[in-house]
Design a protein around this motif. Structure first.
Motif, PDB file in Angstrom:
ATOM      1  N   LEU A   1      -5.684   7.145   0.987  1.00  0.00           N
ATOM      2  CA  LEU A   1      -5.490   5.703   1.123  1.00  0.00           C
ATOM      3  C   LEU A   1      -6.403   4.931   0.175  1.00  0.00           C
ATOM      4  O   LEU A   1      -5.989   3.928  -0.432  1.00  0.00           O
ATOM      5  CB  LEU A   1      -5.736   5.275   2.571  1.00  0.00           C
ATOM      6  N   HIS A   2      -7.632   5.386   0.058  1.00  0.00           N
ATOM      7  CA  HIS A   2      -8.589   4.728  -0.844  1.00  0.00           C
ATOM      8  C   HIS A   2      -8.086   4.793  -2.284  1.00  0.00           C
ATOM      9  O   HIS A   2      -8.119   3.798  -3.021  1.00  0.00           O
ATOM     10  CB  HIS A   2      -9.958   5.397  -0.711  1.00  0.00           C
TER      11      HIS A   2
ATOM     12  N   TRP B   1       0.831  -1.203   0.000  1.00  0.00           N
ATOM     13  CA  TRP B   1       0.000   0.000   0.000  1.00  0.00           C
ATOM     14  C   TRP B   1       0.871   1.260   0.000  1.00  0.00           C
ATOM     15  O   TRP B   1       0.602   2.213  -0.729  1.00  0.00           O
ATOM     16  CB  TRP B   1      -0.897  -0.023   1.231  1.00  0.00           C
ATOM     17  N   ILE B   2       1.934   1.254   0.820  1.00  0.00           N
ATOM     18  CA  ILE B   2       2.837   2.403   0.886  1.00  0.00           C
ATOM     19  C   ILE B   2       3.520   2.626  -0.467  1.00  0.00           C
ATOM     20  O   ILE B   2       3.698   3.770  -0.921  1.00  0.00           O
ATOM     21  CB  ILE B   2       3.886   2.199   1.987  1.00  0.00           C
ATOM     22  N   ASN B   3       3.901   1.545  -1.151  1.00  0.00           N
ATOM     23  CA  ASN B   3       4.524   1.677  -2.469  1.00  0.00           C
ATOM     24  C   ASN B   3       3.572   2.323  -3.473  1.00  0.00           C
ATOM     25  O   ASN B   3       3.982   3.138  -4.308  1.00  0.00           O
ATOM     26  CB  ASN B   3       4.988   0.317  -2.978  1.00  0.00           C
ATOM     27  N   ALA B   4       2.294   1.949  -3.399  1.00  0.00           N
ATOM     28  CA  ALA B   4       1.306   2.572  -4.278  1.00  0.00           C
ATOM     29  C   ALA B   4       1.094   4.038  -3.890  1.00  0.00           C
ATOM     30  O   ALA B   4       0.936   4.918  -4.752  1.00  0.00           O
ATOM     31  CB  ALA B   4      -0.011   1.805  -4.211  1.00  0.00           C
TER      32      ALA B   4
ATOM     33  N   VAL C   1       4.949  10.519   1.430  1.00  0.00           N
ATOM     34  CA  VAL C   1       5.083   9.247   2.139  1.00  0.00           C
ATOM     35  C   VAL C   1       6.009   9.390   3.335  1.00  0.00           C
ATOM     36  O   VAL C   1       5.825   8.715   4.363  1.00  0.00           O
ATOM     37  CB  VAL C   1       5.549   8.131   1.175  1.00  0.00           C
ATOM     38  N   GLU C   2       7.000  10.271   3.253  1.00  0.00           N
ATOM     39  CA  GLU C   2       7.851  10.539   4.416  1.00  0.00           C
ATOM     40  C   GLU C   2       7.020  11.092   5.564  1.00  0.00           C
ATOM     41  O   GLU C   2       7.187  10.686   6.734  1.00  0.00           O
ATOM     42  CB  GLU C   2       8.959  11.527   4.045  1.00  0.00           C
ATOM     43  N   ASN C   3       6.133  12.027   5.256  1.00  0.00           N
ATOM     44  CA  ASN C   3       5.271  12.608   6.290  1.00  0.00           C
ATOM     45  C   ASN C   3       4.338  11.560   6.883  1.00  0.00           C
ATOM     46  O   ASN C   3       4.105  11.536   8.092  1.00  0.00           O
ATOM     47  CB  ASN C   3       4.460  13.765   5.703  1.00  0.00           C
ATOM     48  N   LEU C   4       3.818  10.689   6.017  1.00  0.00           N
ATOM     49  CA  LEU C   4       2.907   9.652   6.496  1.00  0.00           C
ATOM     50  C   LEU C   4       3.641   8.670   7.410  1.00  0.00           C
ATOM     51  O   LEU C   4       3.141   8.308   8.481  1.00  0.00           O
ATOM     52  CB  LEU C   4       2.286   8.914   5.311  1.00  0.00           C
TER      53      LEU C   4
END
Length: 368
Positions: free
Chosen positions: A224-225, A41-44, A54-57
């Motif tokens: 995320l969705h 999921w993170i890669n997507a 993604v760094e912030n997430l």
């Protein structure tokens, strides 16, 4: 305010290949755990929103997780009815017989997954029924010896888990780029049930998981969705170049009533994992009267910023179904390989659990 979401993935007629540590290409699991789902999921997410986002997430996950996710489990749809399977807790239900002559024990131990209805009755309701007529004990015993056994457990789908998917092996040939030598091998795939009768009634299975947001965050939820939809187009698991793992997000919704009853159960005295769980340090008190299994997690990095193929550091995690007397929390585990300096690689050990009511102490500690 805590918000829960139920998410269903429909793989339709697409095969899947979910490899596990220590399992060759010939074998495949029928589902993926929370750490694998998180990584994919993170890669997507990073492909859609970029490295800074993604760094912030990930920083949020390191400080205070903005969402907790369960592992994926099988659901089955028959007409308009859905059966959701949950991992059987590694603690006996209340009123489970303690005598030594357990004719049904082998059948009980094979029930690694239970339909939500039975899971709720055994671990949040009246527990294990053991009377002479129509009891769980009688039905499990008959299942051991009779092929035409029937009863409440059968009607709920307790013994149907294995029929929701089929495994097969596909022969393949690898050709060496230099010598042109060939190597013949097999790869295992899973096909989920996907049927429709002449009346148009569906009978299919797929994977579902739960999300728990500590507070409402519509922006994160929408991101995320969207990222999950992209992951569905690319595929989850291995052998994606062969078209494996592609899915559609059939459902992203608030919990229906039966699920809300389970998630918001107030009378529990223990907590059952429905995800993997890792924490850097745990007190001996936390493990007191616990019932757990430990599994080793490894695999290869899948960074979109590097073409390197390196193995992640291995980490040992508590498995789904493990039971603890206090709610587990969990952390991201840094599994960055040595000599890999592009960015940190994390494995998701942030837990999600459901409250259960069991007889205490359980004295069923399992350390494998």
């Amino acid at each position: 305010m805590i918000t829960w979401k139920l998410v269903r993935l429909n793989f339709e007629k697409n095969p899947v290949h979910f490899g596990e540590l220590g399992i060759g290409l010939e074998e495949t699991a029928e589902r993926v755990s929370s750490d694998t789902l998180f990584s994919a999921w993170i890669n997507a997410y990073v492909r859609l929103f970029g490295g800074k986002a993604v760094e912030n997430l990930l920083q949020q996950f390191l400080n205070s997780p903005p969402v907790r996710m369960s592992s994926t489990f099988i659901y089955r749809q028959q007409g308009d009815e859905f059966t959701y399977y949950l991992p059987r807790p590694l603690a006996f239900p209340r009123s489970y017989p303690k005598d030594n002559d357990l004719a049904f024990f082998k059948t009980y131990k094979k029930l690694n997954y239970l339909p939500l209805k039975v899971w709720q009755r055994w671990y949040q309701g009246e527990g294990f029924t053991k009377g002479d007529e129509g009891s769980d004990r009688t039905e499990l015993t008959e299942t051991t010896y009779k092929s035409n056994a029937s009863g409440d457990l059968h009607d709920a789908g307790v013994f149907d888990y294995g029929s929701t998917f089929k495994k097969h092996q596909l022969p393949k040939v690898a050709v060496d780029r230099v010598t042109r030598a060939t190597n013949f091998y097999h790869t295992g795939f899973v096909h989920f049930e996907n049927e429709q009768n002449e009346n148009g009634d569906k009978k299919h299975s797929g994977l579902y998981f739960l999300l728990q947001f500590p507070e409402t965050d519509e922006d994160l939820e929408n991101r995320l969705h969207t990222a999950l939809n992209l992951l569905g187009e690319e595929g989850l698991g291995g052998e994606r170049s062969s078209g494996a793992g592609r899915f559609k997000v059939d459902c992203w919704s608030d919990l229906p009533f039966n699920w809300r009853e389970v998630a918001e159960f107030k009378e529990g005295n223990s907590h059952c994992l429905i995800s993997l769980f890792w924490q850097k340090s745990l007190s001996s008190e936390f493990l007191t009267d616990s019932s757990y299994e430990i599994i080793e997690r490894g695999g290869w990095i899948g960074s979109p910023f590097s073409g390197q193929q390196l193995r992640r550091k291995k980490v040992r995690m508590f498995a789904e179904g493990s039971v603890f007397s206090s709610p587990p929390s969990g952390q991201l585990a840094d599994v960055t390989p040595e000599r890999f300096n592009t960015h940190a690689i994390y494995r998701n050990g942030i837990s999600l659990s459901l409250p259960i009511l069991i007889d205490q102490p359980s004295h069923q500690n399992s350390k494998t």
